[in-house]
Design a protein around this motif. Structure first.
Motif, short mmCIF file in Angstrom:
data_model
loop_
_atom_site.label_atom_id
_atom_site.label_comp_id
_atom_site.label_asym_id
_atom_site.label_seq_id
_atom_site.Cartn_x
_atom_site.Cartn_y
_atom_site.Cartn_z
N GLU A 49 31.03 48.55 37.33
CA GLU A 49 32.36 48.63 37.93
C GLU A 49 33.05 49.93 37.54
N LEU A 59 36.12 49.24 41.88
CA LEU A 59 35.01 49.47 42.79
C LEU A 59 33.76 48.93 42.11
N SER A 60 32.83 48.40 42.90
CA SER A 60 31.52 48.00 42.38
C SER A 60 30.51 49.04 42.81
N VAL A 74 31.31 49.81 46.83
CA VAL A 74 32.18 48.97 47.65
C VAL A 74 33.47 48.67 46.89
N SER A 75 34.48 48.31 47.62
CA SER A 75 35.76 47.96 47.02
C SER A 75 35.72 46.55 46.44
N GLY A 76 36.30 46.38 45.25
CA GLY A 76 36.39 45.06 44.64
C GLY A 76 35.17 44.70 43.81
N ARG A 77 35.27 43.58 43.12
CA ARG A 77 34.13 43.08 42.34
C ARG A 77 34.03 41.55 42.48
N THR A 78 34.33 41.08 43.68
CA THR A 78 34.19 39.67 44.00
C THR A 78 32.76 39.41 44.49
N LYS A 80 32.03 38.45 47.43
CA LYS A 80 31.96 39.08 48.76
C LYS A 80 31.66 40.58 48.62
N SER A 81 32.29 41.22 47.65
CA SER A 81 32.03 42.64 47.41
C SER A 81 30.57 42.85 47.05
N ASP A 84 28.34 42.60 50.05
CA ASP A 84 28.40 43.83 50.84
C ASP A 84 27.58 44.94 50.18
N ASP A 270 40.42 53.46 48.59
CA ASP A 270 39.10 53.17 48.05
C ASP A 270 37.99 53.90 48.80
#
Length: 288
Positions: A49, A59-60, A74-78, A80-81, A84, A270
Protein backbone atom coordinates in the motif's frame (compact mmCIF):
# COMPACT_ATOMS: atom_id res chain seq x y z
CA UNK A 1 11.10 13.90 -18.97
CA UNK A 2 14.02 11.79 -17.79
CA UNK A 3 15.74 14.92 -16.41
CA UNK A 4 13.36 15.41 -13.50
CA UNK A 5 10.47 13.83 -11.63
CA UNK A 6 8.90 17.23 -11.13
CA UNK A 7 6.14 17.81 -13.66
CA UNK A 8 6.26 21.54 -13.02
CA UNK A 9 9.98 21.72 -13.69
CA UNK A 10 9.62 19.50 -16.76
CA UNK A 11 6.90 21.81 -18.09
CA UNK A 12 9.19 24.80 -17.61
CA UNK A 13 12.15 23.08 -19.28
CA UNK A 14 10.05 22.11 -22.32
CA UNK A 15 8.02 25.33 -22.45
CA UNK A 16 4.80 23.40 -21.90
CA UNK A 17 1.93 23.79 -19.48
CA UNK A 18 1.57 21.46 -16.51
CA UNK A 19 -1.61 20.00 -18.02
CA UNK A 20 0.20 19.26 -21.29
CA UNK A 21 2.92 17.34 -19.43
CA UNK A 22 0.23 15.45 -17.53
CA UNK A 23 -1.56 14.48 -20.74
CA UNK A 24 1.72 13.28 -22.30
CA UNK A 25 2.38 11.11 -19.26
CA UNK A 26 -1.14 9.65 -19.33
CA UNK A 27 -0.89 8.81 -23.04
CA UNK A 28 2.59 7.38 -22.60
CA UNK A 29 1.57 5.10 -19.74
CA UNK A 30 -1.54 3.96 -21.62
CA UNK A 31 0.62 3.13 -24.65
CA UNK A 32 3.15 1.31 -22.49
CA UNK A 33 0.51 -0.82 -20.76
CA UNK A 34 -1.01 -1.79 -24.12
CA UNK A 35 2.42 -2.94 -25.31
CA UNK A 36 3.11 -5.09 -22.29
CA UNK A 37 3.60 -8.75 -23.13
CA UNK A 38 0.67 -10.61 -21.55
CA UNK A 39 2.80 -13.76 -21.48
CA UNK A 40 5.36 -12.23 -19.10
CA UNK A 41 5.82 -14.39 -16.01
CA UNK A 42 5.97 -12.99 -12.47
CA UNK A 43 6.99 -15.82 -10.10
CA UNK A 44 7.23 -13.59 -7.02
CA UNK A 45 4.67 -10.85 -6.42
CA UNK A 46 4.22 -8.22 -3.75
CA UNK A 47 1.00 -6.44 -2.82
CA UNK A 48 1.64 -3.30 -0.82
CA UNK A 49 0.00 0.00 0.00
CA UNK A 50 0.93 3.64 -0.35
CA UNK A 51 -0.81 6.43 1.53
CA UNK A 52 -1.92 9.40 -0.55
CA UNK A 53 -2.24 12.97 0.65
CA UNK A 54 -5.90 12.45 1.55
CA UNK A 55 -5.52 11.28 5.16
CA UNK A 56 -6.25 7.58 5.56
CA UNK A 57 -6.60 6.98 1.85
CA UNK A 58 -4.37 4.48 0.09
CA UNK A 59 -3.31 3.13 -3.24
CA UNK A 60 -2.72 -0.62 -3.63
CA UNK A 61 0.37 -1.56 -5.62
CA UNK A 62 1.09 -4.86 -7.33
CA UNK A 63 4.78 -5.30 -8.12
CA UNK A 64 7.22 -7.87 -9.43
CA UNK A 65 9.45 -8.62 -6.44
CA UNK A 66 12.19 -10.15 -8.55
CA UNK A 67 12.62 -7.15 -10.88
CA UNK A 68 11.36 -4.39 -8.60
CA UNK A 69 8.87 -3.23 -11.22
CA UNK A 70 5.35 -1.90 -10.60
CA UNK A 71 2.79 -3.96 -12.51
CA UNK A 72 -0.35 -1.99 -11.65
CA UNK A 73 -1.78 0.51 -9.19
CA UNK A 74 -5.39 0.97 -8.04
CA UNK A 75 -7.16 3.32 -5.68
CA UNK A 76 -8.05 2.02 -2.22
CA UNK A 77 -7.20 -1.16 -0.37
CA UNK A 78 -10.60 -2.84 -0.15
CA UNK A 79 -11.43 -6.28 -1.52
CA UNK A 80 -12.92 -4.55 -4.58
CA UNK A 81 -9.64 -2.66 -5.06
CA UNK A 82 -7.69 -5.91 -4.84
CA UNK A 83 -10.07 -7.54 -7.34
CA UNK A 84 -9.36 -4.69 -9.78
CA UNK A 85 -5.63 -5.06 -9.17
CA UNK A 86 -5.28 -8.82 -9.56
CA UNK A 87 -7.45 -9.21 -12.67
CA UNK A 88 -4.88 -7.12 -14.56
CA UNK A 89 -2.91 -10.36 -14.82
CA UNK A 90 -4.07 -13.12 -17.14
CA UNK A 91 -5.08 -16.55 -15.86
CA UNK A 92 -1.81 -17.95 -17.20
CA UNK A 93 0.21 -15.27 -15.42
CA UNK A 94 -1.64 -15.90 -12.15
CA UNK A 95 -1.02 -19.64 -12.33
CA UNK A 96 2.72 -19.06 -12.76
CA UNK A 97 3.05 -17.15 -9.48
CA UNK A 98 4.98 -19.03 -6.78
CA UNK A 99 4.87 -16.58 -3.87
CA UNK A 100 2.73 -13.56 -3.01
CA UNK A 101 4.13 -11.33 -0.27
CA UNK A 102 1.77 -9.07 1.69
CA UNK A 103 1.31 -7.58 5.11
CA UNK A 104 -1.56 -8.88 7.26
CA UNK A 105 -4.23 -6.64 5.73
CA UNK A 106 -7.34 -8.82 5.21
CA UNK A 107 -8.06 -7.58 1.67
CA UNK A 108 -4.55 -8.43 0.50
CA UNK A 109 -4.74 -11.91 2.04
CA UNK A 110 -8.12 -12.35 0.35
CA UNK A 111 -6.63 -11.37 -3.03
CA UNK A 112 -3.63 -13.67 -2.66
CA UNK A 113 -5.83 -16.63 -1.78
CA UNK A 114 -8.45 -15.94 -4.46
CA UNK A 115 -6.30 -15.11 -7.47
CA UNK A 116 -3.05 -16.98 -6.81
CA UNK A 117 -4.27 -20.32 -5.52
CA UNK A 118 -1.13 -22.18 -6.54
CA UNK A 119 1.18 -19.67 -4.85
CA UNK A 120 2.35 -19.51 -1.25
CA UNK A 121 1.08 -16.52 0.72
CA UNK A 122 4.00 -15.01 2.66
CA UNK A 123 4.12 -12.34 5.34
CA UNK A 124 7.52 -10.75 5.04
CA UNK A 125 10.00 -10.03 7.79
CA UNK A 126 9.93 -6.25 7.31
CA UNK A 127 6.26 -5.92 8.29
CA UNK A 128 6.50 -8.56 11.02
CA UNK A 129 9.41 -6.81 12.72
CA UNK A 130 7.46 -3.58 12.34
CA UNK A 131 4.61 -5.01 14.43
CA UNK A 132 7.11 -6.13 17.08
CA UNK A 133 8.82 -2.71 17.11
CA UNK A 134 5.47 -1.04 17.79
CA UNK A 135 4.84 -3.47 20.65
CA UNK A 136 8.28 -2.76 22.16
CA UNK A 137 7.55 0.97 22.05
CA UNK A 138 4.19 0.40 23.77
CA UNK A 139 6.00 -1.43 26.59
CA UNK A 140 8.50 1.42 26.86
CA UNK A 141 5.73 4.03 27.03
CA UNK A 142 4.03 2.09 29.80
CA UNK A 143 7.18 1.58 31.86
CA UNK A 144 8.62 5.05 31.42
CA UNK A 145 5.77 6.40 33.55
CA UNK A 146 7.27 4.70 36.61
CA UNK A 147 10.96 4.44 35.64
CA UNK A 148 12.87 7.66 35.06
CA UNK A 149 15.85 5.68 33.70
CA UNK A 150 13.79 4.97 30.57
CA UNK A 151 13.24 8.61 29.70
CA UNK A 152 14.67 9.60 26.31
CA UNK A 153 15.24 5.92 25.49
CA UNK A 154 12.73 5.61 22.62
CA UNK A 155 15.26 5.52 19.79
CA UNK A 156 17.60 3.21 21.67
CA UNK A 157 15.02 0.46 21.23
CA UNK A 158 14.17 1.35 17.63
CA UNK A 159 17.68 2.00 16.31
CA UNK A 160 19.96 -0.81 15.12
CA UNK A 161 22.69 -1.40 17.70
CA UNK A 162 25.25 -1.41 14.90
CA UNK A 163 24.52 2.29 14.42
CA UNK A 164 24.81 3.31 18.09
CA UNK A 165 27.20 6.03 19.18
CA UNK A 166 29.42 5.19 22.17
CA UNK A 167 27.12 7.20 24.43
CA UNK A 168 24.03 5.42 23.12
CA UNK A 169 25.67 2.02 23.52
CA UNK A 170 26.54 2.69 27.17
CA UNK A 171 22.99 3.93 27.88
CA UNK A 172 21.44 0.95 26.13
CA UNK A 173 23.62 -1.58 27.97
CA UNK A 174 22.67 -0.05 31.32
CA UNK A 175 18.96 -0.36 30.50
CA UNK A 176 19.13 -3.78 28.86
CA UNK A 177 21.00 -5.28 31.82
CA UNK A 178 18.27 -4.14 34.20
CA UNK A 179 15.13 -6.22 34.56
CA UNK A 180 12.81 -3.95 32.60
CA UNK A 181 10.02 -5.48 30.56
CA UNK A 182 10.99 -3.30 27.62
CA UNK A 183 14.45 -4.91 27.62
CA UNK A 184 12.93 -8.39 27.53
CA UNK A 185 10.46 -7.29 24.83
CA UNK A 186 13.35 -5.91 22.76
CA UNK A 187 15.14 -9.27 22.99
CA UNK A 188 12.00 -11.08 21.80
CA UNK A 189 11.87 -8.74 18.81
CA UNK A 190 15.57 -9.16 18.05
CA UNK A 191 15.28 -12.95 18.26
CA UNK A 192 12.63 -12.82 15.55
CA UNK A 193 14.65 -10.40 13.44
CA UNK A 194 17.63 -12.79 13.59
CA UNK A 195 15.67 -15.74 12.19
CA UNK A 196 17.47 -17.09 9.14
CA UNK A 197 15.01 -17.31 6.25
CA UNK A 198 15.13 -19.97 3.49
CA UNK A 199 14.68 -23.14 5.54
CA UNK A 200 13.04 -26.47 4.74
CA UNK A 201 9.39 -26.62 5.78
CA UNK A 202 9.88 -28.61 9.00
CA UNK A 203 12.75 -26.40 10.15
CA UNK A 204 10.77 -23.27 9.35
CA UNK A 205 7.87 -24.51 11.48
CA UNK A 206 10.21 -25.54 14.31
CA UNK A 207 12.02 -22.17 14.26
CA UNK A 208 8.77 -20.24 14.45
CA UNK A 209 7.42 -22.51 17.22
CA UNK A 210 10.62 -22.09 19.26
CA UNK A 211 10.48 -18.29 18.90
CA UNK A 212 6.79 -18.28 19.83
CA UNK A 213 7.42 -20.33 23.00
CA UNK A 214 10.27 -18.02 24.03
CA UNK A 215 8.08 -14.96 23.41
CA UNK A 216 5.29 -16.40 25.55
CA UNK A 217 7.71 -17.15 28.37
CA UNK A 218 8.57 -13.45 28.50
CA UNK A 219 4.90 -12.96 29.43
CA UNK A 220 4.62 -9.32 28.39
CA UNK A 221 1.09 -8.18 27.58
CA UNK A 222 1.91 -6.12 24.49
CA UNK A 223 4.14 -8.82 23.03
CA UNK A 224 1.57 -11.52 23.78
CA UNK A 225 -0.92 -9.58 21.66
CA UNK A 226 1.50 -9.65 18.71
CA UNK A 227 2.14 -13.38 19.22
CA UNK A 228 -1.62 -13.99 19.13
CA UNK A 229 -1.84 -12.04 15.87
CA UNK A 230 1.12 -13.95 14.43
CA UNK A 231 -0.56 -17.23 15.39
CA UNK A 232 -3.62 -16.27 13.32
CA UNK A 233 -1.29 -15.84 10.34
CA UNK A 234 1.16 -18.61 11.16
CA UNK A 235 1.00 -20.25 7.75
CA UNK A 236 2.02 -17.06 5.95
CA UNK A 237 4.87 -16.46 8.39
CA UNK A 238 6.19 -20.02 8.11
CA UNK A 239 5.89 -19.77 4.31
CA UNK A 240 8.10 -16.67 4.39
CA UNK A 241 10.68 -18.37 6.62
CA UNK A 242 10.66 -21.35 4.26
CA UNK A 243 10.87 -19.49 0.95
CA UNK A 244 12.73 -16.34 1.98
CA UNK A 245 10.06 -14.29 0.18
CA UNK A 246 9.95 -10.66 1.24
CA UNK A 247 8.73 -7.23 0.26
CA UNK A 248 12.29 -5.87 0.24
CA UNK A 249 12.14 -4.56 -3.32
CA UNK A 250 8.57 -3.37 -2.77
CA UNK A 251 9.74 -1.34 0.22
CA UNK A 252 12.51 0.22 -1.86
CA UNK A 253 9.91 1.00 -4.50
CA UNK A 254 7.77 2.54 -1.80
CA UNK A 255 10.63 4.89 -0.92
CA UNK A 256 11.02 5.89 -4.57
CA UNK A 257 7.27 6.41 -4.87
CA UNK A 258 7.39 8.60 -1.76
CA UNK A 259 9.97 10.72 -3.56
CA UNK A 260 7.56 11.20 -6.48
CA UNK A 261 4.82 12.17 -4.02
CA UNK A 262 7.08 14.58 -2.10
CA UNK A 263 8.33 16.32 -5.26
CA UNK A 264 4.73 16.78 -6.40
CA UNK A 265 3.71 17.91 -2.89
CA UNK A 266 1.05 15.22 -2.88
CA UNK A 267 -1.59 14.13 -5.37
CA UNK A 268 -5.25 15.05 -5.05
CA UNK A 269 -6.14 12.80 -7.94
CA UNK A 270 -5.43 9.06 -7.54
CA UNK A 271 -5.24 8.49 -11.29
CA UNK A 272 -2.53 11.13 -11.69
CA UNK A 273 -0.54 9.51 -8.87
CA UNK A 274 -1.02 6.07 -10.48
CA UNK A 275 0.22 7.36 -13.83
CA UNK A 276 3.28 8.97 -12.23
CA UNK A 277 4.15 5.70 -10.44
CA UNK A 278 3.80 3.64 -13.62
CA UNK A 279 5.63 6.25 -15.70
CA UNK A 280 8.73 6.09 -13.53
CA UNK A 281 8.58 2.54 -12.15
CA UNK A 282 6.48 0.47 -14.57
CA UNK A 283 9.37 -0.40 -16.90
CA UNK A 284 7.07 0.42 -19.82
CA UNK A 285 7.88 0.93 -23.50
CA UNK A 286 6.25 4.33 -23.83
CA UNK A 287 7.92 5.84 -26.88
CA UNK A 288 5.61 6.82 -29.78
Amino acid sequence: MSLTKSQSRTAKLLSLSHSQVSRIMHRSVSRGLERRDKSDIYPHLSIDEKATKKGHHYLSILSDERAGVVIEVVSGRTKKSVDDLCVKLSQKQRKSVKTVCTDMWDAYIYGANKYFKEAKLCHDNFHLVGYLNKAVDKVRKREVKTNDALKKSKYLFLKDKMNFTNKQYIAFEAISNANYEVSRAWRVKENFRDIAFRQNRLDALAIYSFWRLDAQRANIKEMNEVVEMFDRHQNGIVNAIETGASNARAERLNSSIQEIKTIARGYRNDDNFRVAILFFHGNLDMYP
